[in-house]
Design a protein around this motif. Structure first.
Motif, PDB file in Angstrom:
ATOM      1  N   ILE A 296       0.849  -1.205   0.000  1.00 33.32           N
ATOM      2  CA  ILE A 296       0.000   0.000   0.000  1.00 33.32           C
ATOM      3  C   ILE A 296       0.879   1.247   0.000  1.00 33.32           C
ATOM      4  O   ILE A 296       0.611   2.212  -0.737  1.00 33.32           O
ATOM      5  N   PHE A 297       1.929   1.240   0.801  1.00 33.32           N
ATOM      6  CA  PHE A 297       2.860   2.376   0.802  1.00 33.32           C
ATOM      7  C   PHE A 297       3.461   2.589  -0.588  1.00 33.32           C
ATOM      8  O   PHE A 297       3.667   3.729  -1.024  1.00 33.32           O
ATOM      9  N   VAL A 298       3.752   1.496  -1.287  1.00 30.13           N
ATOM     10  CA  VAL A 298       4.392   1.580  -2.596  1.00 30.13           C
ATOM     11  C   VAL A 298       3.407   2.049  -3.671  1.00 30.13           C
ATOM     12  O   VAL A 298       3.754   2.872  -4.537  1.00 30.13           O
ATOM     13  N   ASN A 299       2.176   1.558  -3.639  1.00 28.75           N
ATOM     14  CA  ASN A 299       1.246   1.765  -4.753  1.00 28.75           C
ATOM     15  C   ASN A 299       0.237   2.894  -4.558  1.00 28.75           C
ATOM     16  O   ASN A 299      -0.372   3.332  -5.537  1.00 28.75           O
ATOM     17  N   TRP A 300       0.029   3.362  -3.342  1.00 26.01           N
ATOM     18  CA  TRP A 300      -0.926   4.459  -3.124  1.00 26.01           C
ATOM     19  C   TRP A 300      -0.198   5.789  -3.362  1.00 26.01           C
ATOM     20  O   TRP A 300       0.012   6.584  -2.464  1.00 26.01           O
ATOM     21  N   VAL A 301       0.157   6.003  -4.607  1.00 25.27           N
ATOM     22  CA  VAL A 301       1.046   7.108  -4.978  1.00 25.27           C
ATOM     23  C   VAL A 301       0.437   8.463  -4.644  1.00 25.27           C
ATOM     24  O   VAL A 301       1.157   9.398  -4.252  1.00 25.27           O
ATOM     25  N   ASP A 302      -0.860   8.619  -4.781  1.00 26.96           N
ATOM     26  CA  ASP A 302      -1.499   9.916  -4.533  1.00 26.96           C
ATOM     27  C   ASP A 302      -1.312  10.379  -3.090  1.00 26.96           C
ATOM     28  O   ASP A 302      -1.301  11.587  -2.825  1.00 26.96           O
ATOM     29  N   VAL A 303      -1.164   9.443  -2.173  1.00 27.07           N
ATOM     30  CA  VAL A 303      -1.021   9.796  -0.756  1.00 27.07           C
ATOM     31  C   VAL A 303       0.418   9.646  -0.285  1.00 27.07           C
ATOM     32  O   VAL A 303       0.974  10.550   0.357  1.00 27.07           O
ATOM     33  N   THR A 304       1.046   8.522  -0.596  1.00 27.70           N
ATOM     34  CA  THR A 304       2.375   8.211  -0.064  1.00 27.70           C
ATOM     35  C   THR A 304       3.525   8.563  -1.012  1.00 27.70           C
ATOM     36  O   THR A 304       4.677   8.445  -0.621  1.00 27.70           O
ATOM     37  N   ARG A 305       3.203   8.944  -2.252  1.00 28.13           N
ATOM     38  CA  ARG A 305       4.192   9.201  -3.300  1.00 28.13           C
ATOM     39  C   ARG A 305       4.983   7.948  -3.661  1.00 28.13           C
ATOM     40  O   ARG A 305       6.037   8.022  -4.289  1.00 28.13           O
ATOM     41  N   GLY A 306       4.465   6.790  -3.288  1.00 30.73           N
ATOM     42  CA  GLY A 306       5.037   5.520  -3.708  1.00 30.73           C
ATOM     43  C   GLY A 306       6.493   5.360  -3.320  1.00 30.73           C
ATOM     44  O   GLY A 306       6.913   5.783  -2.229  1.00 30.73           O
ATOM     45  N   PRO A 307       7.300   4.771  -4.212  1.00 38.99           N
ATOM     46  CA  PRO A 307       8.715   4.535  -3.896  1.00 38.99           C
ATOM     47  C   PRO A 307       9.514   5.811  -3.674  1.00 38.99           C
ATOM     48  O   PRO A 307      10.596   5.767  -3.093  1.00 38.99           O
TER      49      PRO A 307
END
Length: 321
Positions: free
Chosen positions: A127-138
């Protein structure tokens, strides 16, 4: 408290107070190492509540660490929340997820529980990797503000050292009070024999759920501190190997022992630095150390000792003061 214990506590307190003054004269990098020992001490103590005291085999503790870090980072970056508010808020969010995870899995035991918690840890990381809108991903979340206190901004490692020292001591005190209360005795009874515990009126699901919630709460505190200290969080800091590393600290230091958790953190944070020239073999040596520990000293370097007193303050039968 005996004179010997009072002297030992006083000496330890003096060392902890003057340690940053000494390390500043040597190398600033070692201040970072000591701060990391503080973070992992909190993580290993919190996991010890779940594994050592409650006897629940959990392999996804880094997920709660990550939830605390990302929660604090998002609160401070997007909502301009103070660190002193973001820290307990992130801990409560992590504790809530510990409660959510514990609710369906407390009926599982052994390897099955380990597999489910391992899966939970990987789901959270993805989820941290793929929820780019919130976590900015990698790419992670940069620019996390440092704590401020009465207008003073924490800018050096010395301030962060005293902060993590205070948080680690708070964690030790609170967990110590929990595990040396009736709750702690109930948890250890469940760990030894769940059927017996039920026969004397202990509700297993209630106490297992409490262990997951408390463990996740304090892991969230470590994560919130980490986010503000590094001022950047990314999914790479919360991998499965990090969960294994925290588990190894509990095993090496001593299951159901808070001083053992701290000792395990000291060993496994310092060891990679001291064995940096053997970087290709570090994981193999770690695995070998765990195997040897399980064979020759299964309670760890500083494992649980038999309690002289029961919950009511009475001396156990056959034991003197």
């Amino acid at each position: 408290m005996s004179l010997r214990k009072t002297t030992a506590v006083g000496a330890a307190a003096a060392v902890l107070i003057v340690l940053p003054l000494v390390l500043q004269q040597v190398n600033d990098y070692w201040m970072h190492i000591v701060i990391m020992i503080g973070i992992f001490s909190i993580l290993s103590m919190s996991l010890n509540v779940i594994i050592g005291y409650a006897g629940q085999f959990a392999l996804g503790h880094a997920a709660f660490y990550g939830i605390g870090a990302y929660s604090a980072a998002l609160l401070m970056i997007h909502f301009q929340v103070s660190f002193w508010i973001a820290l307990p808020a992130a801990a409560m969010i992590a504790g809530f997820f510990g409660f959510l995870l514990g609710t369906p899995v407390i009926r599982l035991r052994g390897d099955y529980l380990g597999i489910v918690t391992l899966g939970f840890g990987e789901i959270v990381r993805l989820i941290f990797v793929n929820w780019v809108d919130v976590t900015r991903g990698p790419m992670g979340l940069p620019g996390i503000p440092a704590p401020t206190l009465f207008g003073y901004t924490f800018s050096g490692k010395t301030e962060f050292y005293y902060l993590i020292l205070a948080l680690a001591l708070l964690t030790f005190f609170v967990i110590h009070r929990i595990v040396h209360s009736g709750v702690g005795l109930s948890l250890m009874t469940l760990r030894e024999d769940e059927t017996l515990a039920q026969s004397i009126g202990i509700r297993p699901n209630k106490y297992k759920l409490l262990a997951f919630t408390v463990g996740a709460f304090f892991a969230g505190i470590a994560g919130a501190f980490w986010a503000s200290y590094i001022s950047f969080v990314s999914p790479d800091a919360f991998r499965y190997l990090d969960s294994v590393n925290i588990l190894a600290m509990v095993i090496l230091g001593g299951s159901a022992s808070l001083p053992g958790s701290v000792l395990g953190a000291v060993i496994l944070v310092l060891a990679p630095e001291l064995l940096r020239y053997m970087s290709d073999y570090r994981m193999m040596l770690l695995g070998l150390a765990i195997v040897l520990m399980m064979i020759f000293k299964p309670t760890g370097f500083w494992g649980e000792k038999h309690r002289k007193y029961n919950f009511y303050g009475m001396v156990r039968k056959g034991e003197g003061k």
